[in-house]
Design a protein around this motif. Structure first.
Motif, PDB file in Angstrom:
ATOM      1  N   LEU A 151       0.636  -1.378  -0.111  1.00  0.00           N
ATOM      2  CA  LEU A 151      -0.174   0.117   0.067  1.00  0.00           C
ATOM      3  C   LEU A 151       0.966   1.373  -0.101  1.00  0.00           C
ATOM      4  O   LEU A 151       1.915   1.472   0.735  1.00  0.00           O
ATOM      5  N   GLY A 152       0.359   2.148  -0.838  1.00  0.00           N
ATOM      6  CA  GLY A 152       1.158   3.539  -0.764  1.00  0.00           C
ATOM      7  C   GLY A 152       0.362   4.122   0.433  1.00  0.00           C
ATOM      8  O   GLY A 152      -0.891   4.507   0.323  1.00  0.00           O
ATOM      9  N   ARG A 161      11.276  18.003   0.701  1.00  0.00           N
ATOM     10  CA  ARG A 161      10.833  17.053  -0.270  1.00  0.00           C
ATOM     11  C   ARG A 161       9.521  16.493   0.096  1.00  0.00           C
ATOM     12  O   ARG A 161       9.311  16.274   1.497  1.00  0.00           O
ATOM     13  N   ALA A 162       8.584  16.236  -0.852  1.00  0.00           N
ATOM     14  CA  ALA A 162       7.284  15.465  -0.460  1.00  0.00           C
ATOM     15  C   ALA A 162       7.537  14.089   0.157  1.00  0.00           C
ATOM     16  O   ALA A 162       8.512  13.749  -0.221  1.00  0.00           O
ATOM     17  N   ALA A 163       6.903  14.063   1.366  1.00  0.00           N
ATOM     18  CA  ALA A 163       7.069  12.814   1.911  1.00  0.00           C
ATOM     19  C   ALA A 163       5.969  11.813   1.696  1.00  0.00           C
ATOM     20  O   ALA A 163       4.491  12.083   1.626  1.00  0.00           O
ATOM     21  N   TYR A 164       6.210  10.518   1.682  1.00  0.00           N
ATOM     22  CA  TYR A 164       5.052   9.272   1.732  1.00  0.00           C
ATOM     23  C   TYR A 164       5.928   8.137   1.871  1.00  0.00           C
ATOM     24  O   TYR A 164       6.904   8.264   2.432  1.00  0.00           O
ATOM     25  N   ALA A 165       5.040   6.968   2.145  1.00  0.00           N
ATOM     26  CA  ALA A 165       5.449   5.562   2.427  1.00  0.00           C
ATOM     27  C   ALA A 165       5.121   4.398   1.784  1.00  0.00           C
ATOM     28  O   ALA A 165       3.968   4.709   1.121  1.00  0.00           O
ATOM     29  N   VAL A 166       5.649   3.635   1.591  1.00  0.00           N
ATOM     30  CA  VAL A 166       4.883   2.372   1.049  1.00  0.00           C
ATOM     31  C   VAL A 166       5.029   1.308   2.140  1.00  0.00           C
ATOM     32  O   VAL A 166       6.287   0.898   2.735  1.00  0.00           O
ATOM     33  N   VAL A 167       4.030   0.482   2.541  1.00  0.00           N
ATOM     34  CA  VAL A 167       4.218  -0.675   3.283  1.00  0.00           C
ATOM     35  C   VAL A 167       3.839  -2.135   2.898  1.00  0.00           C
ATOM     36  O   VAL A 167       2.692  -2.085   1.858  1.00  0.00           O
TER      37      VAL A 167
END
Length: 230
Positions: free
Chosen positions: A3-4, A184-190
């Motif tokens: 999932l993003g 920087r724009a942040a996000y994650a992948v689990v």
């Protein structure tokens, strides 16, 4: 399943586009709230989240815009709420108002909240992820529930995660207004199957956002601090 994870987009269309362009292959996306607020493009960000059918929870700025009340907010936050109220149509405001404070995704394997499972306005800081500092941290953050692999939350605009025997807790950071010193724009992948988290960052044009902030008549500091990650 991968999932993003998004959170705290805050009306920053340019950052959101950069994140979505950078997103590796995933099985789905989720958002931990605050689609609107601060930046100049609340309508465009709401439209993108809705068009992509991204499961989303209601953040405190989403709630303030829907309710038409920014009580307790500072001047920059109030200006963002007022701007969003003027930019969004009734349908978009109703969508914000209808967002839940908590939702389950991925067949119940993931819980998504904004601040904390027990309080959507609570800032769950990095120290609360550290099992060595706080006993039963996983229990406190709600990942000890049956069949729950991950808890996703936002609100702090600071990217971090914790891995516990019960599951993972992830704050993907802020797409549209990071506050951890990294612009920087942040996000994650689990990855839910092996319970691993990849924290990701992507550059975007903060100067263009600052110019749009000025054009929209929003407080200058909303735009200038983006280059500082503050």
């Amino acid at each position: 399943m991968r999932l993003g994870l998004l959170s705290d987009i805050h009306g920053n269309r340019i950052a959101l586009e950069a994140v979505l362009d950078d997103m590796p292959p995933v099985d789905g996306l989720v958002c931990a709230g605050d689609v609107v607020g601060y930046n100049p493009w609340p309508a465009e960000c709401v439209a993108t989240v809705r068009e992509r059918a991204i499961p989303t929870v209601r953040g405190n700025h989403d709630r303030a815009v829907a309710a038409g009340s920014a009580a307790g907010f500072n001047a920059m936050a109030r200006a963002g709420v007022d701007h969003a109220r003027s930019a969004l149509d009734d349908d978009a405001i109703a969508w914000l108002d209808g967002l839940p404070e908590r939702r389950a995704v991925a067949d119940g394997r993931v819980a998504v909240v904004h601040g904390h499972p027990d309080d959507p306005d609570h800032y769950t800081r990095r120290r609360e992820f550290a099992g060595g500092l706080i006993d039963s941290a996983a229990d406190r953050l709600g990942v000890a529930e049956a069949d729950l692999d991950a808890l996703v939350l936002g609100h702090t605009h600071v990217q971090h995660h914790g891995v516990f025997p019960e599951g993972v807790v992830v704050n993907p950071g802020s797409v549209g207004q990071p506050r951890d010193g990294d612009p920087r724009a942040a996000y994650a992948v689990v990855d839910l199957d092996d319970r691993t988290v990849e924290e990701r960052r992507v550059e975007y044009d903060t100067d263009a956002v600052a110019a749009a902030v000025a054009d929209a008549g929003l407080p200058e500091r909303i735009g200038s601090r983006l280059a500082e990650g503050r």
